[in-house]
Design a protein around this motif. Sequence first.
Motif, PDB file in Angstrom:
ATOM      1  N   GLU A  68       6.304   2.734  -5.404  1.00  0.00           N
ATOM      2  CA  GLU A  68       6.105   1.279  -5.415  1.00  0.00           C
ATOM      3  C   GLU A  68       7.316   0.573  -6.033  1.00  0.00           C
ATOM      4  O   GLU A  68       7.818  -0.404  -5.474  1.00  0.00           O
ATOM      5  CB  GLU A  68       4.831   0.937  -6.204  1.00  0.00           C
ATOM      6  CG  GLU A  68       4.380  -0.502  -6.100  1.00  0.00           C
ATOM      7  CD  GLU A  68       3.905  -0.857  -4.694  1.00  0.00           C
ATOM      8  OE1 GLU A  68       4.571  -1.706  -4.065  1.00  0.00           O
ATOM      9  OE2 GLU A  68       2.902  -0.304  -4.215  1.00  0.00           O
ATOM     10  N   GLY A 126       0.245  -2.771  -6.711  1.00  0.00           N
ATOM     11  CA  GLY A 126       0.124  -1.875  -5.561  1.00  0.00           C
ATOM     12  C   GLY A 126      -1.288  -1.466  -5.222  1.00  0.00           C
ATOM     13  O   GLY A 126      -2.230  -1.720  -5.979  1.00  0.00           O
ATOM     14  N   GLN A 127      -1.387  -0.843  -4.056  1.00  0.00           N
ATOM     15  CA  GLN A 127      -2.696  -0.406  -3.549  1.00  0.00           C
ATOM     16  C   GLN A 127      -2.609   1.059  -3.105  1.00  0.00           C
ATOM     17  O   GLN A 127      -1.595   1.487  -2.562  1.00  0.00           O
ATOM     18  CB  GLN A 127      -3.086  -1.284  -2.364  1.00  0.00           C
ATOM     19  CG  GLN A 127      -4.407  -0.890  -1.697  1.00  0.00           C
ATOM     20  CD  GLN A 127      -4.826  -1.903  -0.626  1.00  0.00           C
ATOM     21  OE1 GLN A 127      -5.451  -2.905  -0.930  1.00  0.00           O
ATOM     22  NE2 GLN A 127      -4.460  -1.645   0.620  1.00  0.00           N
ATOM     23  N   VAL A 128      -3.687   1.810  -3.317  1.00  0.00           N
ATOM     24  CA  VAL A 128      -3.761   3.211  -2.881  1.00  0.00           C
ATOM     25  C   VAL A 128      -5.141   3.507  -2.295  1.00  0.00           C
ATOM     26  O   VAL A 128      -6.108   2.789  -2.567  1.00  0.00           O
ATOM     27  CB  VAL A 128      -3.537   4.201  -4.068  1.00  0.00           C
ATOM     28  CG1 VAL A 128      -2.081   4.245  -4.496  1.00  0.00           C
ATOM     29  CG2 VAL A 128      -4.450   3.872  -5.253  1.00  0.00           C
ATOM     30  N   GLU A 152       0.100  -4.704   3.855  1.00  0.00           N
ATOM     31  CA  GLU A 152      -0.361  -3.572   4.696  1.00  0.00           C
ATOM     32  C   GLU A 152       0.291  -3.729   6.064  1.00  0.00           C
ATOM     33  O   GLU A 152      -0.358  -3.591   7.095  1.00  0.00           O
ATOM     34  CB  GLU A 152      -1.884  -3.617   4.842  1.00  0.00           C
ATOM     35  CG  GLU A 152      -2.659  -3.524   3.539  1.00  0.00           C
ATOM     36  CD  GLU A 152      -4.129  -3.897   3.710  1.00  0.00           C
ATOM     37  OE1 GLU A 152      -4.427  -4.813   4.506  1.00  0.00           O
ATOM     38  OE2 GLU A 152      -4.969  -3.271   3.066  1.00  0.00           O
ATOM     39  N   TRP A 192      -3.254  -2.565 -10.133  1.00  0.00           N
ATOM     40  CA  TRP A 192      -3.462  -1.723  -8.963  1.00  0.00           C
ATOM     41  C   TRP A 192      -4.817  -2.031  -8.344  1.00  0.00           C
ATOM     42  O   TRP A 192      -5.706  -2.588  -8.999  1.00  0.00           O
ATOM     43  CB  TRP A 192      -3.386  -0.244  -9.359  1.00  0.00           C
ATOM     44  CG  TRP A 192      -1.957   0.176  -9.532  1.00  0.00           C
ATOM     45  CD1 TRP A 192      -1.206   0.014 -10.666  1.00  0.00           C
ATOM     46  CD2 TRP A 192      -1.095   0.755  -8.546  1.00  0.00           C
ATOM     47  NE1 TRP A 192       0.087   0.465 -10.435  1.00  0.00           N
ATOM     48  CE2 TRP A 192       0.172   0.931  -9.151  1.00  0.00           C
ATOM     49  CE3 TRP A 192      -1.263   1.137  -7.207  1.00  0.00           C
ATOM     50  CZ2 TRP A 192       1.264   1.478  -8.461  1.00  0.00           C
ATOM     51  CZ3 TRP A 192      -0.180   1.692  -6.526  1.00  0.00           C
ATOM     52  CH2 TRP A 192       1.062   1.854  -7.141  1.00  0.00           C
ATOM     53  N   HIS A 209      -4.393  -9.746   0.477  1.00  0.00           N
ATOM     54  CA  HIS A 209      -3.690  -8.836   1.377  1.00  0.00           C
ATOM     55  C   HIS A 209      -2.793  -9.685   2.272  1.00  0.00           C
ATOM     56  O   HIS A 209      -3.298 -10.545   2.986  1.00  0.00           O
ATOM     57  CB  HIS A 209      -4.689  -8.081   2.271  1.00  0.00           C
ATOM     58  CG  HIS A 209      -5.355  -6.924   1.591  1.00  0.00           C
ATOM     59  ND1 HIS A 209      -6.423  -6.262   2.150  1.00  0.00           N
ATOM     60  CD2 HIS A 209      -5.070  -6.296   0.426  1.00  0.00           C
ATOM     61  CE1 HIS A 209      -6.773  -5.273   1.326  1.00  0.00           C
ATOM     62  NE2 HIS A 209      -5.987  -5.278   0.285  1.00  0.00           N
ATOM     63  N   HIS A 262      -8.195   0.930  -2.146  1.00  0.00           N
ATOM     64  CA  HIS A 262      -8.827   0.527  -0.884  1.00  0.00           C
ATOM     65  C   HIS A 262      -9.801   1.619  -0.443  1.00  0.00           C
ATOM     66  O   HIS A 262      -9.441   2.787  -0.369  1.00  0.00           O
ATOM     67  CB  HIS A 262      -7.764   0.296   0.194  1.00  0.00           C
ATOM     68  CG  HIS A 262      -8.262  -0.533   1.347  1.00  0.00           C
ATOM     69  ND1 HIS A 262      -9.345  -0.164   2.111  1.00  0.00           N
ATOM     70  CD2 HIS A 262      -7.849  -1.728   1.844  1.00  0.00           C
ATOM     71  CE1 HIS A 262      -9.562  -1.091   3.031  1.00  0.00           C
ATOM     72  NE2 HIS A 262      -8.670  -2.057   2.892  1.00  0.00           N
ATOM     73  N   SER A 291       1.274   5.717  -0.519  1.00  0.00           N
ATOM     74  CA  SER A 291       0.576   6.998  -0.356  1.00  0.00           C
ATOM     75  C   SER A 291       0.439   7.731  -1.689  1.00  0.00           C
ATOM     76  O   SER A 291       1.308   7.639  -2.552  1.00  0.00           O
ATOM     77  CB  SER A 291       1.369   7.856   0.630  1.00  0.00           C
ATOM     78  OG  SER A 291       0.952   9.198   0.547  1.00  0.00           O
ATOM     79  N   VAL A 317      -0.756  -7.685  -2.023  1.00  0.00           N
ATOM     80  CA  VAL A 317      -0.189  -6.441  -1.473  1.00  0.00           C
ATOM     81  C   VAL A 317      -0.090  -6.506   0.041  1.00  0.00           C
ATOM     82  O   VAL A 317      -0.897  -7.150   0.717  1.00  0.00           O
ATOM     83  CB  VAL A 317      -0.987  -5.154  -1.823  1.00  0.00           C
ATOM     84  CG1 VAL A 317      -0.754  -4.723  -3.252  1.00  0.00           C
ATOM     85  CG2 VAL A 317      -2.449  -5.267  -1.502  1.00  0.00           C
ATOM     86  N   HIS A 325       0.858  -1.178   0.000  1.00  0.00           N
ATOM     87  CA  HIS A 325       0.000   0.000   0.000  1.00  0.00           C
ATOM     88  C   HIS A 325       0.898   1.234   0.000  1.00  0.00           C
ATOM     89  O   HIS A 325       1.769   1.357   0.840  1.00  0.00           O
ATOM     90  CB  HIS A 325      -0.910   0.010   1.231  1.00  0.00           C
ATOM     91  CG  HIS A 325      -1.876   1.150   1.190  1.00  0.00           C
ATOM     92  ND1 HIS A 325      -3.176   0.988   0.806  1.00  0.00           N
ATOM     93  CD2 HIS A 325      -1.697   2.461   1.427  1.00  0.00           C
ATOM     94  CE1 HIS A 325      -3.779   2.172   0.812  1.00  0.00           C
ATOM     95  NE2 HIS A 325      -2.903   3.076   1.193  1.00  0.00           N
TER      96      HIS A 325
END
Length: 280
Positions: free
Chosen positions: A21, A29-31, A258, A64, A213, A67, A9, A256, A7
């Motif tokens: 990333e 990735g996650q945003v 967290e 991607w 996750h 969240h 920013s 991904v 995750h």
Amino acid sequence: MFRIGAHVSIADGFAAAVEREAELGGNCGQVFVGSPRGWAVSEVDEGDADAFRDAASEFDVSPWIVHGTYLINLATPKDDLATKSIECVQAELEATATLDIPYYVFHPGAHTGAGSETGIANVAERLSELDIPDGVMILLENTAGKGTTVGKRLPDLNEMVESSAYDYDDLGICLDTCHLFAAGYDFGDEAVMDDLVTEIDATVGLENVHYLHLNDSRHPLGSEKDEHEHIGEGAIGEAGFRRFITHDALRDKPMVLETPENEKGFAWNIETVKHLYAGD
Ligand SMILES: [Zn+2]
Ligand SMILES: [Zn+2]
């Protein structure tokens, strides 16, 4: 190809998130598309979306996933909170579509005393009210089961999908390892890992799990506590993670992290997962 990321920013923009990333060693990735603990959703302008797409393709970082904010509660018995939640999810879905991101994941929410069955029915009803944009799939995330949260058991997630006006073409599942473990799903040896995969397939269906996750758990099996730990350093441990991420049924899904952002950070965790995946 193994897809593992973290995750990141969007404080410096979406294109910068892709570069970040890649710096961490991630290739997916996650945003968030707004504040994770607020209702405000930033509208994404086309220029930023273009820059994001270019960077994702240049650095080969995909897929991607967005969240949803933690405030969303589609299970709630309160009409005002439900309305706010639906509006927030809809705005986040639009942002996801503008970015050409294929997945949007959220936590179903809490029934706050109305009962688990009502909570699950509420989620299904409110999912039906959404207008899911073309090219975006909503993923329901399994929960640790803390308090009155719904979505702890896999059959419950399946029921949310099946009772909604949508089906598994527009909805899917994201499984969180910490939440599974806290909910009492063990991956402590090959046999229980196979049992878990069998249950996933018999309920939501393996083909409907589109993202994972990866988080270790600070608390023991079945604790219902949602506190993430660095990979291999929590109650799941290295052996449990190796079993989970290398299982034939799961190894090709994008993953991904967290994990906590303290001295170890995401680069260390990505490296650890790559080693476990490679079997060293
Ligand atoms: Zn989540
Ligand atoms: Zn969690």
